[in-house]
Design a protein around this motif. Structure first.
Motif, PDB file in Angstrom:
ATOM      1  N   VAL A 144      29.627  73.558  25.413  1.00  0.00           N
ATOM      2  CA  VAL A 144      30.017  72.877  24.180  1.00  0.00           C
ATOM      3  C   VAL A 144      29.497  71.446  24.295  1.00  0.00           C
ATOM      4  CG1 VAL A 144      32.090  74.273  23.832  1.00  0.00           C
ATOM      5  CG2 VAL A 144      32.225  72.154  25.169  1.00  0.00           C
ATOM      6  N   PRO A 145      29.409  70.715  23.185  1.00  0.00           N
ATOM      7  CA  PRO A 145      29.013  69.303  23.301  1.00  0.00           C
ATOM      8  C   PRO A 145      30.000  68.537  24.176  1.00  0.00           C
ATOM      9  CG  PRO A 145      28.806  70.042  21.037  1.00  0.00           C
ATOM     10  CD  PRO A 145      29.521  71.141  21.775  1.00  0.00           C
ATOM     11  N   VAL A 146      29.473  67.745  25.102  1.00  0.00           N
ATOM     12  CA  VAL A 146      30.301  66.917  25.982  1.00  0.00           C
ATOM     13  C   VAL A 146      29.774  65.491  25.919  1.00  0.00           C
ATOM     14  CG1 VAL A 146      30.864  68.848  27.500  1.00  0.00           C
ATOM     15  CG2 VAL A 146      28.870  67.402  28.021  1.00  0.00           C
ATOM     16  N   ALA A 147      30.416  64.600  26.663  1.00  0.00           N
ATOM     17  CA  ALA A 147      29.953  63.211  26.720  1.00  0.00           C
ATOM     18  C   ALA A 147      29.908  62.757  28.172  1.00  0.00           C
ATOM     19  CB  ALA A 147      30.880  62.297  25.919  1.00  0.00           C
ATOM     20  N   VAL A 148      28.846  62.040  28.500  1.00  0.00           N
ATOM     21  CA  VAL A 148      28.730  61.375  29.789  1.00  0.00           C
ATOM     22  C   VAL A 148      28.362  59.921  29.512  1.00  0.00           C
ATOM     23  CG1 VAL A 148      27.483  61.233  31.980  1.00  0.00           C
ATOM     24  CG2 VAL A 148      28.016  63.476  30.991  1.00  0.00           C
ATOM     25  N   SER A 149      29.210  59.023  29.965  1.00  0.00           N
ATOM     26  CA  SER A 149      28.995  57.590  29.742  1.00  0.00           C
ATOM     27  C   SER A 149      28.781  57.267  28.262  1.00  0.00           C
ATOM     28  CB  SER A 149      27.790  57.107  30.561  1.00  0.00           C
ATOM     29  OG  SER A 149      27.999  57.310  31.932  1.00  0.00           O
ATOM     30  N   GLY A 150      29.511  57.968  27.421  1.00  0.00           N
ATOM     31  CA  GLY A 150      29.444  57.694  25.991  1.00  0.00           C
ATOM     32  C   GLY A 150      28.258  58.297  25.271  1.00  0.00           C
ATOM     33  N   ILE A 151      27.436  59.083  25.969  1.00  0.00           N
ATOM     34  CA  ILE A 151      26.285  59.742  25.355  1.00  0.00           C
ATOM     35  C   ILE A 151      26.612  61.218  25.157  1.00  0.00           C
ATOM     36  CG2 ILE A 151      23.856  60.372  25.626  1.00  0.00           C
ATOM     37  CD1 ILE A 151      24.256  57.400  25.164  1.00  0.00           C
ATOM     38  N   GLN A 152      26.447  61.706  23.924  1.00  0.00           N
ATOM     39  CA  GLN A 152      26.696  63.125  23.668  1.00  0.00           C
ATOM     40  C   GLN A 152      25.585  63.968  24.284  1.00  0.00           C
ATOM     41  OE1 GLN A 152      25.832  65.542  19.973  1.00  0.00           O
ATOM     42  NE2 GLN A 152      28.020  65.166  19.615  1.00  0.00           N
ATOM     43  N   ILE A 153      25.987  65.059  24.942  1.00  0.00           N
ATOM     44  CA  ILE A 153      25.043  66.008  25.506  1.00  0.00           C
ATOM     45  C   ILE A 153      25.434  67.401  25.043  1.00  0.00           C
ATOM     46  CG2 ILE A 153      24.074  67.009  27.614  1.00  0.00           C
ATOM     47  CD1 ILE A 153      24.732  64.349  29.014  1.00  0.00           C
ATOM     48  N   LYS A 154      24.483  68.091  24.443  1.00  0.00           N
ATOM     49  CA  LYS A 154      24.717  69.435  23.938  1.00  0.00           C
ATOM     50  C   LYS A 154      24.077  70.459  24.879  1.00  0.00           C
ATOM     51  CE  LYS A 154      22.570  68.771  20.056  1.00  0.00           C
ATOM     52  NZ  LYS A 154      21.975  67.480  20.497  1.00  0.00           N
ATOM     53  N   PRO A 155      24.587  71.681  24.884  1.00  0.00           N
ATOM     54  CA  PRO A 155      23.941  72.718  25.680  1.00  0.00           C
ATOM     55  C   PRO A 155      22.465  72.828  25.302  1.00  0.00           C
ATOM     56  CG  PRO A 155      26.029  73.513  24.800  1.00  0.00           C
ATOM     57  CD  PRO A 155      25.766  72.186  24.144  1.00  0.00           C
ATOM     58  N   GLY A 156      21.599  72.866  26.301  1.00  0.00           N
ATOM     59  CA  GLY A 156      20.172  72.994  26.041  1.00  0.00           C
ATOM     60  C   GLY A 156      19.424  71.687  25.941  1.00  0.00           C
ATOM     61  N   ASP A 157      20.133  70.560  25.819  1.00  0.00           N
ATOM     62  CA  ASP A 157      19.442  69.268  25.823  1.00  0.00           C
ATOM     63  C   ASP A 157      18.716  69.082  27.151  1.00  0.00           C
ATOM     64  OD1 ASP A 157      20.339  68.654  23.294  1.00  0.00           O
ATOM     65  OD2 ASP A 157      21.864  67.222  23.940  1.00  0.00           O
ATOM     66  N   ILE A 158      17.676  68.263  27.151  1.00  0.00           N
ATOM     67  CA  ILE A 158      16.886  68.060  28.355  1.00  0.00           C
ATOM     68  C   ILE A 158      17.444  66.885  29.157  1.00  0.00           C
ATOM     69  CG2 ILE A 158      14.607  67.432  29.247  1.00  0.00           C
ATOM     70  CD1 ILE A 158      13.405  69.029  26.959  1.00  0.00           C
TER      71      ILE A 158
END
Length: 219
Positions: A144-158
């Motif tokens: 599912v979309p998550v956040a690391v250090s305030g940046i959204q990361i979606k499944p499949g992002d590079i």
């Protein structure tokens, strides 16, 4: 260009160049505070995302998701920056390494450094701590979309990581970011050659309009 070709090209790049390209395109990508546990390791792959929450009265699991991660993927764990308990240790490092997982990024901390050092496993975190996450936090969702250090990361992002840190490129923008990255890398190589041939840095930079390479341009 298919996703494998895009990833192969990004593997040749460094995070600084790709970050500059994302800046020009107006895409926030830098995962602030995330650093390599093992210097000299790097990775590039698509994100397998994991979200953690504090445990309730019924305790959940912390690492069973690993069996579902495909070789070449990057595990991205959103533990909300918690530094009082870990969500990754020696057994997970051994399993991930054996399965060909590209690397791990944690918005939080890891433990069992001797094993990680021995394996030279690429894991990038906000620090290390020995206290287990068992019975303290648990996985509530994966991919599912998550956040690391305030940046959204979606499944499949590079996700690209090296000694400088980690960046996340949205999949839908990956090809454009790669195109601009290659342009910037080419111009920086020209500057390097010019300086080595005896030109001053100011002149060499001016010849390729260096100071506008990273400037955001509305698309």
């Amino acid at each position: 260009m298919d996703i494998k070709q895009i990833i192969d090209e990004f593997k040749k790049m460094d995070t600084c160049c790709v970050s500059d390209a994302a800046d020009r395109l107006g895409i926030p990508c830098g995962l602030y505070g995330i650093k390599p546990v093992v210097k000299g390791t790097s990775f590039c792959g698509q994100a397998f995302t994991v979200h953690y929450v504090p445990c309730g009265t019924v305790k959940g699991t912390v690492g069973d998701f690993l069996d579902d991660v495909k070789p070449g993927e990057v595990v991205v764990i959103d533990n909300a920056g918690r530094d009082y308990c870990t969500v990754w240790g020696d057994l997970m490092s051994i399993s991930a390494s054996a399965r060909g997982i590209a690397g791990t990024v944690i918005d939080g901390v890891c433990r069992d450094l001797p094993t990680i050092y021995r394996l030279q496993y690429p894991i990038f975190t906000k620090g290390t701590y020995m206290v287990t996450g068992k019975d303290r936090v648990q996985v509530d969702q994966v991919n599912v979309p998550v956040a690391v250090s305030g940046i959204q990361i979606k499944p499949g992002d590079i996700i690209l990581g090296d000694d400088t840190g980690v960046i996340a490129i949205p999949l839908e923008a990956a090809e454009k970011v790669l195109e601009v990255s290659l342009e910037i890398a080419k111009k920086e190589a020209l500057i390097e050659d010019a300086v080595k041939s005896g030109k001053g840095l100011k002149e060499a930079r001016a010849s390729v309009h260096y100071h506008s390479l990273q400037t955001h341009v509305e698309q």
